[in-house]
Structures are given as structure tokens and as C-alpha cells.
Design a protein around this motif. Structure first.
Motif, PDB file in Angstrom:
ATOM      1  N   TYR A  37       0.836  -1.209   0.000  1.00 22.73           N
ATOM      2  CA  TYR A  37       0.000   0.000   0.000  1.00 22.73           C
ATOM      3  C   TYR A  37       0.866   1.252   0.000  1.00 22.73           C
ATOM      4  N   PHE A  38       1.869   1.281   0.872  1.00 23.86           N
ATOM      5  CA  PHE A  38       2.682   2.478   0.998  1.00 23.86           C
ATOM      6  C   PHE A  38       3.775   2.571  -0.067  1.00 23.86           C
ATOM      7  N   ALA A  39       4.085   1.459  -0.725  1.00 22.35           N
ATOM      8  CA  ALA A  39       5.013   1.521  -1.845  1.00 22.35           C
ATOM      9  C   ALA A  39       4.347   2.108  -3.083  1.00 22.35           C
ATOM     10  N   GLY A  40       3.005   2.058  -3.118  1.00 24.03           N
ATOM     11  CA  GLY A  40       2.277   2.644  -4.235  1.00 24.03           C
ATOM     12  C   GLY A  40       2.000   1.631  -5.318  1.00 24.03           C
ATOM     13  N   PRO A  41       1.037   1.937  -6.181  1.00 25.13           N
ATOM     14  CA  PRO A  41       0.695   0.981  -7.247  1.00 25.13           C
ATOM     15  C   PRO A  41       1.830   0.755  -8.243  1.00 25.13           C
ATOM     16  N   ALA A  42       2.739   1.712  -8.353  1.00 23.58           N
ATOM     17  CA  ALA A  42       3.858   1.559  -9.294  1.00 23.58           C
ATOM     18  C   ALA A  42       5.107   1.003  -8.633  1.00 23.58           C
ATOM     19  N   GLY A  43       4.999   0.624  -7.376  1.00 29.22           N
ATOM     20  CA  GLY A  43       6.172   0.128  -6.655  1.00 29.22           C
ATOM     21  C   GLY A  43       6.595  -1.248  -7.121  1.00 29.22           C
ATOM     22  N   SER A  44       7.887  -1.424  -7.285  1.00 30.82           N
ATOM     23  CA  SER A  44       8.412  -2.724  -7.692  1.00 30.82           C
ATOM     24  C   SER A  44       8.473  -3.658  -6.484  1.00 30.82           C
ATOM     25  N   GLN A  45       8.763  -4.923  -6.761  1.00 33.46           N
ATOM     26  CA  GLN A  45       8.869  -5.901  -5.685  1.00 33.46           C
ATOM     27  C   GLN A  45      10.013  -5.542  -4.741  1.00 33.46           C
ATOM     28  N   GLU A  46      11.107  -5.014  -5.314  1.00 36.18           N
ATOM     29  CA  GLU A  46      12.231  -4.605  -4.456  1.00 36.18           C
ATOM     30  C   GLU A  46      11.828  -3.453  -3.535  1.00 36.18           C
ATOM     31  N   ALA A  47      11.052  -2.510  -4.078  1.00 32.39           N
ATOM     32  CA  ALA A  47      10.592  -1.389  -3.251  1.00 32.39           C
ATOM     33  C   ALA A  47       9.661  -1.872  -2.149  1.00 32.39           C
ATOM     34  N   ILE A  48       8.790  -2.836  -2.479  1.00 30.68           N
ATOM     35  CA  ILE A  48       7.868  -3.377  -1.470  1.00 30.68           C
ATOM     36  C   ILE A  48       8.644  -4.075  -0.363  1.00 30.68           C
ATOM     37  N   GLU A  49       9.660  -4.864  -0.741  1.00 26.91           N
ATOM     38  CA  GLU A  49      10.459  -5.556   0.268  1.00 26.91           C
ATOM     39  C   GLU A  49      11.231  -4.568   1.130  1.00 26.91           C
ATOM     40  N   GLY A  56       9.426  -3.433   9.693  1.00 29.22           N
ATOM     41  CA  GLY A  56       9.659  -4.570  10.572  1.00 29.22           C
ATOM     42  C   GLY A  56       8.756  -5.743  10.297  1.00 29.22           C
ATOM     43  N   LEU A  57       8.075  -5.737   9.152  1.00 24.44           N
ATOM     44  CA  LEU A  57       7.144  -6.805   8.831  1.00 24.44           C
ATOM     45  C   LEU A  57       7.836  -8.036   8.273  1.00 24.44           C
ATOM     46  N   ASP A  58       9.156  -7.951   8.040  1.00 23.06           N
ATOM     47  CA  ASP A  58       9.890  -9.113   7.560  1.00 23.06           C
ATOM     48  C   ASP A  58      10.295 -10.039   8.699  1.00 23.06           C
ATOM     49  N   ARG A  59      10.059  -9.616   9.926  1.00 20.11           N
ATOM     50  CA  ARG A  59      10.381 -10.458  11.091  1.00 20.11           C
ATOM     51  C   ARG A  59       9.218 -11.405  11.381  1.00 20.11           C
ATOM     52  N   SER A  60       9.493 -12.402  12.221  1.00 24.66           N
ATOM     53  CA  SER A  60       8.445 -13.340  12.615  1.00 24.66           C
ATOM     54  C   SER A  60       7.457 -12.645  13.556  1.00 24.66           C
ATOM     55  N   LEU A  61       6.237 -13.202  13.683  1.00 25.46           N
ATOM     56  CA  LEU A  61       5.212 -12.596  14.543  1.00 25.46           C
ATOM     57  C   LEU A  61       5.644 -12.527  16.004  1.00 25.46           C
ATOM     58  N   PRO A  62       6.223 -13.583  16.580  1.00 21.79           N
ATOM     59  CA  PRO A  62       6.675 -13.449  17.974  1.00 21.79           C
ATOM     60  C   PRO A  62       7.711 -12.346  18.149  1.00 21.79           C
ATOM     61  N   GLU A  63       8.609 -12.208  17.195  1.00 21.59           N
ATOM     62  CA  GLU A  63       9.619 -11.160  17.301  1.00 21.59           C
ATOM     63  C   GLU A  63       8.969  -9.776  17.183  1.00 21.59           C
ATOM     64  N   GLN A  64       8.018  -9.622  16.263  1.00 20.70           N
ATOM     65  CA  GLN A  64       7.308  -8.356  16.152  1.00 20.70           C
ATOM     66  C   GLN A  64       6.560  -8.029  17.441  1.00 20.70           C
ATOM     67  N   PHE A  65       5.960  -9.050  18.063  1.00 22.05           N
ATOM     68  CA  PHE A  65       5.192  -8.823  19.287  1.00 22.05           C
ATOM     69  C   PHE A  65       6.100  -8.399  20.438  1.00 22.05           C
ATOM     70  N   VAL A  66       7.246  -9.025  20.568  1.00 27.23           N
ATOM     71  CA  VAL A  66       8.192  -8.651  21.621  1.00 27.23           C
ATOM     72  C   VAL A  66       8.660  -7.203  21.431  1.00 27.23           C
ATOM     73  N   LEU A  67       8.959  -6.833  20.206  1.00 28.19           N
ATOM     74  CA  LEU A  67       9.371  -5.453  19.937  1.00 28.19           C
ATOM     75  C   LEU A  67       8.240  -4.471  20.232  1.00 28.19           C
ATOM     76  N   TYR A  68       7.012  -4.873  19.933  1.00 27.94           N
ATOM     77  CA  TYR A  68       5.859  -4.018  20.213  1.00 27.94           C
ATOM     78  C   TYR A  68       5.684  -3.816  21.720  1.00 27.94           C
ATOM     79  N   LEU A  69       5.823  -4.885  22.513  1.00 29.28           N
ATOM     80  CA  LEU A  69       5.729  -4.765  23.962  1.00 29.28           C
ATOM     81  C   LEU A  69       6.853  -3.883  24.517  1.00 29.28           C
ATOM     82  N   ARG A  70       8.030  -4.020  23.955  1.00 28.57           N
ATOM     83  CA  ARG A  70       9.147  -3.181  24.397  1.00 28.57           C
ATOM     84  C   ARG A  70       8.856  -1.708  24.142  1.00 28.57           C
ATOM     85  N   ASP A  71       8.307  -1.417  22.985  1.00 27.35           N
ATOM     86  CA  ASP A  71       7.986  -0.025  22.670  1.00 27.35           C
ATOM     87  C   ASP A  71       6.880   0.510  23.576  1.00 27.35           C
TER      88      ASP A  71
END
Length: 337
Positions: A37-49, A56-71
Motif C-alpha cells: 500500500y505504501f510503496a504505491g501501485p507503481a512500486g516494484s517488488q524490491e521497493a515493497i520488500e 519490521g514486517l519481515d520479522r516473525s510474529l513473535p519477534e514483532q510482538f516482543v518489539l511491540y511490547l518493548r515499545d
């Protein structure tokens, strides 16, 4: 009472943690890819990645959750990707608008519902009793968005009595200096009657919409509770003792019937916080509800999580206020606590 409040706060911590866990999981289960969504309709796969890695969406869900609790422990509720501002700042700026709308709607409902319920209970079968039943049935049946659209169509489009339903003030009025964030209070503190009238005019239709929504359960509970108390033995004894009917009705009957009404009041206030979302969208009200919907459409996780967490905290504080009100109305509740 202070110890009871502390126990309530400690007991609410597991519920708040559960809200955080459920909200985190559900937001990740939403359809759509925020990176795309934020890369835009013209965004390439590299831009999306690349965007996904920054979020931080490339991390696993447990890791994302731990970072969220820390924040969260640091007081960092994240950043809104749609506005670029901290979520806590956005919520703090928009919360007064939502609270002002909710409280005014609740006050209007209480002013109408409680006297209506008392009158209906003291005159069962009369026209006022049938009016109370009709209003409660209509209030329960009509959804808030339909009521809001109907009021805007009639009073703005057809009759022209109300201003355009576009926010807290019309474009030609300057907002008062920030003191509480409530335009009605801030304009009074500034002695600006023109701004007060403009803010009250904009607030009228959305507040009436919310008031109609909560008027039904309040009036129904007041009527049922008063009918139960008025048939009690101590009320018959008070009447037989020659006490003034006004004193019997309000000093003895209404005070004993007030506890169920307070419970209902706390419940409908929490309902109002949820129904605010629809009313704010109908009237373009710049509150936290409309902010959460915009973030939800954009798959912006942090504002949605912050909105749900803020609602949970408000609900905990509301329960504390209801407990304190119990102690003021009925000393027995204070002693049990």
C-alpha cells in the motif's frame, strides 16, 4: 476505597494484556499488505520488500510482538504511516473531540431518559408510559449511522436549521485557544460567545444522534428499577407514615433504584465509545474513531492498535468511576469494598 481502586487497577492488567495480544494478532490477520500500500501501485517488488523491512514486517510474529511490547513499555505507541506522526500524539490531539461528543451525548440522554423513566414508572399505563416505550423501541431499533444521516438530511438539507455536518467548526470560525481541547469549555474560558454558539451548533446533530442511541436502555432500566422499588415494603411503610410523596419518591425510591441505572450508564458509555466511529464518519468529526477507520483502510497497524488500547484504558477508568459512584450512592458498597 483506595485499596479497592488499587486492586481494580491490578486486576485490569491481565485484561489489558489480553487486549494487546488479540489486537496485535487481528491486525496482522487483516487482508492487504501495508508494504504494498505504501510503496504505491507503481512500486516494484524490491521497493515493497524495502518498505516491509523498514516497517519490521519481515520479522516473525513473535519477534514483532516482543518489539511491540518493548515499545509500549517505553511509552512508544508507534508511528502512523499515513500521517507520519506518533500514534500517541495523534490520539491525544483527537481524543478531546471524541470525548466532548460522547459526554455531551451522554448528558443529553441522562437529562431526558431518567426523568422519562421515573415518570413512566409512577404512571404505568399512561400516555407518558407509552411514550417511554415507543422512544426506547425506536432508540434500540435505529442504527446510529441511519439516525445521523436522517437528522442531517432533515435539519441541514431540507430545513436548513443546522450547519453543514463537516467537523467541529465551520470554515469561517477560528478554534479557541487550547486549554482542555473541548471547544465548548475553551470558548467559555476565552469569553468567546460566538465560537461557543458555532461549536454548539456543529455538535448538536451528532450529540443528538448518540443521545438517541443510549436513551433507550437508560429509560428502560430507570423505569424497570423504579417499578421494582416502588412496590417494595419500605416504600409502602414510608407512605403510610405520612411522608411527603416527593420525599418518598426521590429520597427513598430513586436512590435505591439508582444502582442499576449507574451500571447501565457505565455500559452505555462504553457503547458510545464504539458507536462514535460511525457517527464521526457521518459528520466528518475529527475524533479518534475516524482516525482509526482511516488507518484500518490503509492497513496501518500502529494507529489501530493504539485506538483499541486507548479504548481499553478508558473502559478501565470508567469502571473505576462507576465503583466510586456506587460508594457515594450506597454506603454498603463502600463497606464491602
Amino acid at each position: 476505597m483506595f485499596q479497592a481502586i488499587i486492586k481494580r487497577l491490578v486486576g485490569a492488567l491481565p485484561a489489558l494484556f489480553g487486549v494487546i495480544v488479540v489486537t496485535f494478532i487481528l491486525t496482522r490477520a487483516l487482508p492487504g499488505d501495508p508494504a504494498a500500500y505504501f510503496a504505491g501501485p507503481a512500486g516494484s517488488q524490491e521497493a515493497i520488500e524495502e518498505v516491509r523491512a523498514k516497517l519490521g514486517l519481515d520479522r516473525s510474529l513473535p519477534e514483532q510482538f516482543v518489539l511491540y511490547l518493548r515499545d509500549l513499555a517505553r511509552g512508544d505507541w508507534g508511528y502512523s504511516l499515513t500521517t507520519g506522526q506518533p500514534v500517541l500524539t495523534e490520539l491525544a490531539e483527537r481524543l478531546p473531540a471524541s470525548l466532548e461528543l460522547t459526554l455531551v451525548g451522554l448528558v443529553l440522554a441522562v437529562i431526558i431518559a431518567i426523568p422519562l423513566g421515573v415518570l413512566a414508572a409512577t404512571r404505568p399505563g399512561s400516555w407518558i408510559d407509552h411514550l417511554c416505550r415507543g422512544i426506547t423501541t425506536a432508540g434500540v431499533s435505529l442504527p446510529t449511522f441511519f439516525t445521523g444521516l436522517l437528522l442531517a438530511y432533515v435539519f441541514y438539507f431540507l430545513l436548513g436549521w443546522a450547519p453543514s455536518p463537516l467537523g467541529r467548526l465551520d470554515p469561517y470560525t477560528t478554534a479557541p485557544d487550547f486549554v482542555t481541547g473541548f471547544y465548548l469549555i475553551d470558548s467559555l474560558l476565552a469569553g468567546d460567545g460566538e465560537t461557543f454558539v458555532a461549536a454548539a451548533s456543529q455538535l448538536a446533530l451528532p450529540a443528538i444522534t448518540l443521545a438517541l442511541f443510549v436513551l433507550a436502555p437508560l429509560a428502560r432500566m430507570t423505569r424497570a428499577s423504579m417499578l421494582g422499588v416502588l412496590s417494595a415494603d419500605f416504600i409502602r411503610t414510608a407512605r403510610a407514615s405520612g411522608l411527603h410523596p416527593f420525599k418518598v419518591l426521590f429520597t427513598y425510591a430513586f436512590r435505591n433504584a439508582l444502582l442499576p441505572v449507574l451500571t447501565t450508564l457505565g455500559m452505555v458509555f462504553s457503547f458510545l465509545l464504539g458507536s462514535n466511529v460511525l457517527v464521526e464518519k457521518v459528520f466528518a468529526w475529527p475524533g479518534i474513531g475516524s482516525f482509526a477507520i482511516e488507518a484500518l483502510v490503509a492497513s496501518d497497524y500502529a494507529p489501530v492498535q493504539g485506538f483499541v488500547l486507548a479504548m481499553a484504558l478508558l473502559y478501565v477508568l470508567l469502571n473505576l468511576l462507576i465503583d466510586v459512584a456506587y460508594g457515594l450512592v450506597d454506603p454498603r458498597a463502600r463497606l464491602e469494598a
